[in-house]
Design an enzyme around this catalytic site. Structure first.
Site, PDB file in Angstrom:
ATOM      1  N   ILE A  19       0.861  -1.173   0.000  1.00 27.06           N
ATOM      2  CA  ILE A  19       0.000   0.000   0.000  1.00 27.06           C
ATOM      3  C   ILE A  19       0.898   1.223   0.000  1.00 27.06           C
ATOM      4  O   ILE A  19       1.821   1.324   0.819  1.00 27.06           O
ATOM      5  CB  ILE A  19      -0.926   0.032   1.226  1.00 27.06           C
ATOM      6  CG1 ILE A  19      -1.747  -1.257   1.327  1.00 27.06           C
ATOM      7  CG2 ILE A  19      -1.834   1.262   1.178  1.00 27.06           C
ATOM      8  CD1 ILE A  19      -2.658  -1.523   0.148  1.00 27.06           C
ATOM      9  N   PHE A  20       0.626   2.175  -0.899  1.00 35.27           N
ATOM     10  CA  PHE A  20       1.433   3.392  -0.922  1.00 35.27           C
ATOM     11  C   PHE A  20       0.775   4.440  -0.044  1.00 35.27           C
ATOM     12  O   PHE A  20      -0.337   4.885  -0.298  1.00 35.27           O
ATOM     13  CB  PHE A  20       1.601   3.928  -2.342  1.00 35.27           C
ATOM     14  CG  PHE A  20       2.443   5.171  -2.408  1.00 35.27           C
ATOM     15  CD1 PHE A  20       3.805   5.096  -2.160  1.00 35.27           C
ATOM     16  CD2 PHE A  20       1.877   6.405  -2.690  1.00 35.27           C
ATOM     17  CE1 PHE A  20       4.600   6.244  -2.189  1.00 35.27           C
ATOM     18  CE2 PHE A  20       2.650   7.549  -2.726  1.00 35.27           C
ATOM     19  CZ  PHE A  20       4.022   7.469  -2.479  1.00 35.27           C
TER      20      PHE A  20
ATOM     21  N   TYR B 231       0.765   8.194   1.565  1.00 37.03           N
ATOM     22  CA  TYR B 231       1.284   9.535   1.274  1.00 37.03           C
ATOM     23  C   TYR B 231       0.693  10.610   2.182  1.00 37.03           C
ATOM     24  O   TYR B 231       1.146  11.750   2.169  1.00 37.03           O
ATOM     25  CB  TYR B 231       1.018   9.904  -0.188  1.00 37.03           C
ATOM     26  CG  TYR B 231      -0.450   9.875  -0.577  1.00 37.03           C
ATOM     27  CD1 TYR B 231      -1.258  10.992  -0.440  1.00 37.03           C
ATOM     28  CD2 TYR B 231      -1.015   8.716  -1.102  1.00 37.03           C
ATOM     29  CE1 TYR B 231      -2.592  10.961  -0.795  1.00 37.03           C
ATOM     30  CE2 TYR B 231      -2.351   8.670  -1.473  1.00 37.03           C
ATOM     31  CZ  TYR B 231      -3.139   9.797  -1.318  1.00 37.03           C
ATOM     32  OH  TYR B 231      -4.465   9.765  -1.679  1.00 37.03           O
ATOM     33  N   GLY B 232      -0.332  10.250   2.968  1.00 38.75           N
ATOM     34  CA  GLY B 232      -0.963  11.197   3.881  1.00 38.75           C
ATOM     35  C   GLY B 232      -1.109  10.591   5.256  1.00 38.75           C
ATOM     36  O   GLY B 232      -0.129  10.180   5.879  1.00 38.75           O
ATOM     37  N   SER B 233      -2.348  10.476   5.729  1.00 35.56           N
ATOM     38  CA  SER B 233      -2.568   9.974   7.088  1.00 35.56           C
ATOM     39  C   SER B 233      -2.204   8.506   7.247  1.00 35.56           C
ATOM     40  O   SER B 233      -1.969   8.044   8.369  1.00 35.56           O
ATOM     41  CB  SER B 233      -4.029  10.187   7.503  1.00 35.56           C
ATOM     42  OG  SER B 233      -4.906   9.481   6.648  1.00 35.56           O
TER      43      SER B 233
ATOM     44  N   GLU C 258     -10.821   4.335   3.036  1.00 34.56           N
ATOM     45  CA  GLU C 258     -10.479   5.181   1.905  1.00 34.56           C
ATOM     46  C   GLU C 258     -11.585   5.264   0.854  1.00 34.56           C
ATOM     47  O   GLU C 258     -11.653   6.239   0.100  1.00 34.56           O
ATOM     48  CB  GLU C 258      -9.188   4.674   1.246  1.00 34.56           C
ATOM     49  CG  GLU C 258      -7.991   4.602   2.180  1.00 34.56           C
ATOM     50  CD  GLU C 258      -7.600   5.966   2.733  1.00 34.56           C
ATOM     51  OE1 GLU C 258      -7.789   6.985   2.022  1.00 34.56           O
ATOM     52  OE2 GLU C 258      -7.119   6.026   3.878  1.00 34.56           O
TER      53      GLU C 258
END
Length: 246
Positions: A66-67, A69-71, A144
């Site tokens: 899983i990429f 980039y935020g939380s 998400e």
């Protein structure tokens, strides 16, 4: 940077998170969002299951990453067996997702991060264990893919030398979504980040925690660093009492 332990707490952060694994397991996260923003169209369980089945049908060979980039960097919630720095090409980190619940309200929409088209993005890759794969992805989809803001897709993960080491799922922005906010001015972006709040926290806290999560990994995002300074200044101005009338 690689962490070889099974944990949902890759990066510790202050305070108790309202958005928790327990909340997702209970299935009440969508109810929380619906209560704050009754007009927001949420995906049904069947739509989320179809989305997850579609991405798994396109799964490349190898491990599933899983990429983040935020939380997901500082509050991943899902269980992973390895984490490492990663870069993706063709997508950039951007405060392009308006949120009328969670970290904003219908009267004062907040902003959270999405991956907008163009550029590149440094973040964290989380490797999922095969035996736990479906369960962890189902939890991730509850988080998400509560609404239709994101389009999940497979991306190539690059290491610090630019070499590909795997394939990861990244939640990229859906530019057709009603919550897409890619055209906001800098001034409007700063104002929303400085003032918006919802049931799971403020947009400013989201910004600051993401900045600190990246810093902890020796990653510096120019966009986040600049916005954080401007948001802190805006908050100080808002806290100042108005000048007395002459």
């Amino acid at each position: 940077m690689t962490v070889n332990k099974k944990s949902s707490d890759m990066i510790a952060c202050c305070g108790e998170e309202i958005l928790s694994r327990e909340l997702l397991l209970s299935g009440s996260f969508a109810d929380l969002l619906a209560g704050e923003a009754p007009t927001l169209r949420l995906l049904s369980d069947e739509e989320r299951q179809a989305s997850l089945a579609s991405i798994l049908a396109e799964r490349p060979q190898g491990d599933v990453w899983i990429f983040a980039y935020g939380s997901l960097i500082w509050n991943p919630i899902i269980l992973s067996v390895e984490s490492r720095k990663a870069r993706i090409e063709g997508w950039r980190r951007s405060f392009c997702l308006a949120t009328v619940s969670g970290r904003g309200s219908p009267d004062n929409p907040g902003l959270v991060l999405g991956l907008d088209a163009g550029g590149s993005c440094d973040g964290v890759a989380l490797r999922l264990e095969e035996d736990d794969l479906l369960h962890e992805l189902e939890l991730l989809w509850r988080r998400e893919m509560a609404a239709e803001a994101y389009i999940p897709r497979w991306v190539d993960l690059l290491d610090e030398d630019g070499a590909r080491f795997g394939s990861g799922i990244a939640f990229t922005m859906n530019p057709q979504a009603a919550t897409y906010a890619g055209g906001l001015s800098r001034e409007a972006t700063v104002h929303r980040l400085a003032t918006a709040a919802g049931s799971i926290g403020t947009s400013a806290d989201y910004l600051f925690r993401t900045r600190e999560g990246l810093r902890a990994l020796d990653m510096w995002d120019e966009l986040l660093e600049g916005l954080a300074i401007e948001v802190e200044e805006a908050q100080r101005r808002l806290q100042q009492p108005p000048a007395a009338a002459l």
